[in-house]
Design an enzyme around this catalytic site. Structure first.
Site, PDB file in Angstrom:
ATOM      1  N   ARG A  93     -10.100   8.217  -1.468  1.00 31.80           N
ATOM      2  CA  ARG A  93      -9.026   7.241  -1.603  1.00 31.80           C
ATOM      3  C   ARG A  93      -7.819   7.745  -2.403  1.00 31.80           C
ATOM      4  O   ARG A  93      -6.832   7.031  -2.533  1.00 31.80           O
ATOM      5  CB  ARG A  93      -9.588   5.976  -2.261  1.00 31.80           C
ATOM      6  CG  ARG A  93     -10.656   5.301  -1.403  1.00 31.80           C
ATOM      7  CD  ARG A  93     -11.313   4.122  -2.104  1.00 31.80           C
ATOM      8  NE  ARG A  93     -10.382   3.084  -2.491  1.00 31.80           N
ATOM      9  CZ  ARG A  93      -9.886   2.151  -1.678  1.00 31.80           C
ATOM     10  NH1 ARG A  93     -10.216   2.161  -0.395  1.00 31.80           N
ATOM     11  NH2 ARG A  93      -9.050   1.240  -2.119  1.00 31.80           N
ATOM     12  N   ASP A 147      13.961  32.610  10.663  1.00 25.91           N
ATOM     13  CA  ASP A 147      14.064  33.207   9.342  1.00 25.91           C
ATOM     14  C   ASP A 147      13.121  32.489   8.377  1.00 25.91           C
ATOM     15  O   ASP A 147      13.415  31.387   7.908  1.00 25.91           O
ATOM     16  CB  ASP A 147      15.509  33.111   8.840  1.00 25.91           C
ATOM     17  CG  ASP A 147      15.704  33.694   7.450  1.00 25.91           C
ATOM     18  OD1 ASP A 147      14.743  34.288   6.919  1.00 25.91           O
ATOM     19  OD2 ASP A 147      16.807  33.550   6.882  1.00 25.91           O
ATOM     20  N   GLU A 187     -14.865   7.947   2.516  1.00 28.00           N
ATOM     21  CA  GLU A 187     -13.418   7.743   2.386  1.00 28.00           C
ATOM     22  C   GLU A 187     -12.969   8.250   1.030  1.00 28.00           C
ATOM     23  O   GLU A 187     -13.403   7.743  -0.006  1.00 28.00           O
ATOM     24  CB  GLU A 187     -13.089   6.251   2.524  1.00 28.00           C
ATOM     25  CG  GLU A 187     -11.613   5.929   2.341  1.00 28.00           C
ATOM     26  CD  GLU A 187     -11.350   4.428   2.263  1.00 28.00           C
ATOM     27  OE1 GLU A 187     -10.442   3.951   2.936  1.00 28.00           O
ATOM     28  OE2 GLU A 187     -12.085   3.736   1.494  1.00 28.00           O
ATOM     29  N   GLU A 207       0.260   4.628   4.398  1.00 31.87           N
ATOM     30  CA  GLU A 207       1.118   3.514   4.001  1.00 31.87           C
ATOM     31  C   GLU A 207       2.539   4.019   3.800  1.00 31.87           C
ATOM     32  O   GLU A 207       2.747   5.177   3.439  1.00 31.87           O
ATOM     33  CB  GLU A 207       0.592   2.875   2.714  1.00 31.87           C
ATOM     34  CG  GLU A 207      -0.802   2.284   2.866  1.00 31.87           C
ATOM     35  CD  GLU A 207      -1.446   1.898   1.559  1.00 31.87           C
ATOM     36  OE1 GLU A 207      -2.410   1.097   1.584  1.00 31.87           O
ATOM     37  OE2 GLU A 207      -0.998   2.396   0.503  1.00 31.87           O
ATOM     38  N   GLU A 259       1.411  -4.391   4.241  1.00 34.90           N
ATOM     39  CA  GLU A 259       0.582  -4.043   3.094  1.00 34.90           C
ATOM     40  C   GLU A 259       0.874  -4.984   1.914  1.00 34.90           C
ATOM     41  O   GLU A 259       1.613  -5.948   2.031  1.00 34.90           O
ATOM     42  CB  GLU A 259       0.814  -2.578   2.696  1.00 34.90           C
ATOM     43  CG  GLU A 259      -0.254  -1.622   3.224  1.00 34.90           C
ATOM     44  CD  GLU A 259      -1.626  -1.930   2.673  1.00 34.90           C
ATOM     45  OE1 GLU A 259      -1.726  -2.542   1.577  1.00 34.90           O
ATOM     46  OE2 GLU A 259      -2.626  -1.561   3.322  1.00 34.90           O
ATOM     47  N   GLU A 264       1.408  -0.483   7.017  1.00 30.79           N
ATOM     48  CA  GLU A 264       0.395   0.495   7.388  1.00 30.79           C
ATOM     49  C   GLU A 264       0.148   0.415   8.886  1.00 30.79           C
ATOM     50  O   GLU A 264       0.079  -0.680   9.452  1.00 30.79           O
ATOM     51  CB  GLU A 264      -0.916   0.238   6.624  1.00 30.79           C
ATOM     52  CG  GLU A 264      -2.046   1.215   6.985  1.00 30.79           C
ATOM     53  CD  GLU A 264      -3.293   0.982   6.154  1.00 30.79           C
ATOM     54  OE1 GLU A 264      -3.151   0.844   4.915  1.00 30.79           O
ATOM     55  OE2 GLU A 264      -4.395   0.924   6.731  1.00 30.79           O
ATOM     56  N   GLU A 304      -5.258   6.864   6.652  1.00 32.32           N
ATOM     57  CA  GLU A 304      -4.570   5.575   6.717  1.00 32.32           C
ATOM     58  C   GLU A 304      -3.284   5.697   5.915  1.00 32.32           C
ATOM     59  O   GLU A 304      -3.302   5.677   4.686  1.00 32.32           O
ATOM     60  CB  GLU A 304      -5.466   4.472   6.144  1.00 32.32           C
ATOM     61  CG  GLU A 304      -6.822   4.362   6.830  1.00 32.32           C
ATOM     62  CD  GLU A 304      -7.805   3.488   6.068  1.00 32.32           C
ATOM     63  OE1 GLU A 304      -7.409   2.903   5.023  1.00 32.32           O
ATOM     64  OE2 GLU A 304      -8.968   3.381   6.501  1.00 32.32           O
ATOM     65  N   ARG A 337     -14.554  -0.645  -3.953  1.00 31.49           N
ATOM     66  CA  ARG A 337     -13.359   0.146  -3.671  1.00 31.49           C
ATOM     67  C   ARG A 337     -12.729   0.750  -4.917  1.00 31.49           C
ATOM     68  O   ARG A 337     -11.685   1.382  -4.824  1.00 31.49           O
ATOM     69  CB  ARG A 337     -12.322  -0.723  -2.941  1.00 31.49           C
ATOM     70  CG  ARG A 337     -12.773  -1.170  -1.568  1.00 31.49           C
ATOM     71  CD  ARG A 337     -11.806  -2.185  -0.960  1.00 31.49           C
ATOM     72  NE  ARG A 337     -12.278  -2.647   0.346  1.00 31.49           N
ATOM     73  CZ  ARG A 337     -11.936  -2.112   1.508  1.00 31.49           C
ATOM     74  NH1 ARG A 337     -11.103  -1.091   1.537  1.00 31.49           N
ATOM     75  NH2 ARG A 337     -12.413  -2.590   2.638  1.00 31.49           N
ATOM     76  N   HIS A 342      -5.476   6.974   2.288  1.00 31.37           N
ATOM     77  CA  HIS A 342      -6.935   7.019   2.248  1.00 31.37           C
ATOM     78  C   HIS A 342      -7.429   7.838   3.445  1.00 31.37           C
ATOM     79  O   HIS A 342      -6.999   7.602   4.576  1.00 31.37           O
ATOM     80  CB  HIS A 342      -7.519   5.614   2.319  1.00 31.37           C
ATOM     81  CG  HIS A 342      -7.076   4.721   1.200  1.00 31.37           C
ATOM     82  ND1 HIS A 342      -7.228   3.351   1.232  1.00 31.37           N
ATOM     83  CD2 HIS A 342      -6.467   5.001   0.025  1.00 31.37           C
ATOM     84  CE1 HIS A 342      -6.747   2.832   0.124  1.00 31.37           C
ATOM     85  NE2 HIS A 342      -6.274   3.819  -0.626  1.00 31.37           N
TER      86      HIS A 342
END
Length: 443
Positions: free
Chosen positions: A334, A53, A332, A133, A187, A194, A131, A315, A243
């Site tokens: 983030r 359903d 990447e 977490e 982490e 992670e 990645e 970063r 990420h």
């Protein structure tokens, strides 16, 4: 699926002494769902599909058109290693169909399939490596709490990291299910962890994200803990991100993002992909950060990227180019968090990148300074904008982006809009502890 494929699959299930089959899929919000059947019903599932359903699944179907079919993808067959021998179970991840045999346009897996096919027409394979977490909290009386399981920090070892054994058991279970685990660690925040698995084509990786969350929650529960992928469960400490590493491969196995003779060794394809991604990233934010709580993580500080730009060296930028080159060349993104629906998120990222390639969208100049340390005036002079600051704002950007809405389809885009409006209204009108603590005694 051929008759021989069905026969081989049935023989495999019998050899594995499987008693029950779980047919898994996701709703629009990325929440795992499943229908369990006895193993003897597998042939019907593989040949005809199993009906369910759809009106009971968020964002799927209205009551008057609720009949849906689950059809297993046999490549996703896997035994659930934590089940006892007497009730051994396996799972398939399924595609959702309408009763007339057509793919259901509201199936997130179908949305990603269509974009993967678009990439293939252009000669590309889209690879992703997320990645994820997550936090491990204690349970009391069978209910999750916000009490830390450990007081470890980044890369800490036991005995500080009391959850090391839990991570080990999660990794063992995932390995038994066919994962290629690359690393695991504690982490930054207390009780935050992670586990990284090897990248793959986007559809397989999205399936793996679904499996990863399902397995992690199950193993944690067996240990008396609650695993949560909520973006920001506790104020004042780091939230959990997802990420997402991305690359395009050519049909002959080469990395389309790598050019040894180009600046930063990034090909024109890579640069145009970044350009398209940054152009559409505000709309993508609604998909990659789908809850009200997601935007409690997307604030300056706590390592969460909120400034729209790219860099090969720091970063603090939203899009980072990790150092490895050659076959490992990738970008990447983030900003996504692990509450997102991976099928829709990967589809939106791919569509934006392909738009950049088709329309030759150049990215802005790379930002090689720490954006977090810039003043507001410096960010403005460098043309650095910020991601949407709330679910309401992000949803407005999504609804104003014809490309991203178009690849989602009218059904999915319309339901995402409705969900955001309802969520935001519930949040906007709720009276919180913060308000009563701040105002009750004063007024």
């Amino acid at each position: 699926m051929s008759g021989d494929d069905v026969s081989r699959m049935l023989e495999k299930i019998e050899e594995d002494r499987v008693r029950f089959i779980r047919l898994q899929f996701t709703d629009i919000m990325g929440v795992a769902k499943n229908v369990a059947i006895p193993a003897r019903q597998t042939e019907k599932a593989l040949t005809e599909g199993i009906s369910f359903d759809g009106s009971s699944i968020m964002g799927f179907a209205r009551l008057e058109e609720s009949d849906m079919l689950l059809k297993p993808d046999i490549s996703t067959y896997s035994i659930l290693p934590w089940r006892p021998e007497a009730t051994r179970a396996a799972r398939f991840i399924c595609d959702v169909y309408t009763p007339n045999g057509k793919p259901f346009e509201g199936d997130p897996r179908y949305v990603l399939r269509k974009q993967v096919e678009e990439a293939a027409k252009m000669g590309y394979v889209f690879n992703t490596g997320p990645e994820l977490e997550f936090f491990l909290f204690r349970q009391e009386d069978g209910k999750p709490t916000l009490k830390f399981q450990d007081v470890g920090g980044y890369f800490d070892l036991a005995p500080t990291d009391l959850a090391e054994d839990v991570r080990r058991d999660i990794i063992l279970a995932l390995t038994d299910m066919g994962f290629d685990i690359e690393a695991s660690h504690h982490e930054v925040a207390e009780s935050q962890h992670e586990i990284d698995f090897k990248y793959g084509d986007a559809l397989t990786t999205a399936d793996n994200v679904l499996t990863f969350k399902f397995a992690t929650k199950t193993i944690a529960l067996q240990k008396g803990l609650h695993a949560t992928f909520m973006a920001k469960p506790i104020y004042g400490i780091n939230g959990s991100g997802m990420h997402t590493n991305c690359s395009l491969g050519t049909m002959d196995g080469q990395n389309a993002f790598y050019d040894p003779d180009a600046p930063k060794q990034l090909s024109d394809t890579a640069m145009k992909f970044i350009g398209g991604l940054l152009k559409h990233v505000k709309a993508i934010t609604r998909i990659a950060n789908p809850t009200v709580n997601s935007y409690k993580r997307l604030v300056p500080g706590y390592e969460a990227p909120v400034y729209i730009g790219w860099s090969a060296s720091n970063r603090s930028a939203l899009v980072r180019v990790p150092a490895p080159r050659g076959r490992s060349t990738r970008i990447e993104l983030r900003s996504p968090d692990p509450t997102c629906n991976p099928y829709l998120t990967f589809a939106a990222i791919l569509a934006a990148g392909l738009d950049g390639i088709r329309n030759e969208i150049d990215p802005p100049q790379s930002i090689d300074r720490n954006i977090f340390h810039m003043t507001a005036e410096e960010r403005m002079s460098n043309g650095i904008e910020t991601l949407p600051g709330s679910l309401f704002e992000a949803n407005q950007f999504l609804m104003a982006d014809p490309l991203i809405c178009g690849i989602l389809g009218e059904h999915v885009a319309g339901n995402l809009n409705s969900i955001a409006e309802i969520e935001w209204d519930l949040f906007r009108t709720a009276v919180t502890d913060w308000e009563t603590n701040r105002y009750l005694s004063i007024y």
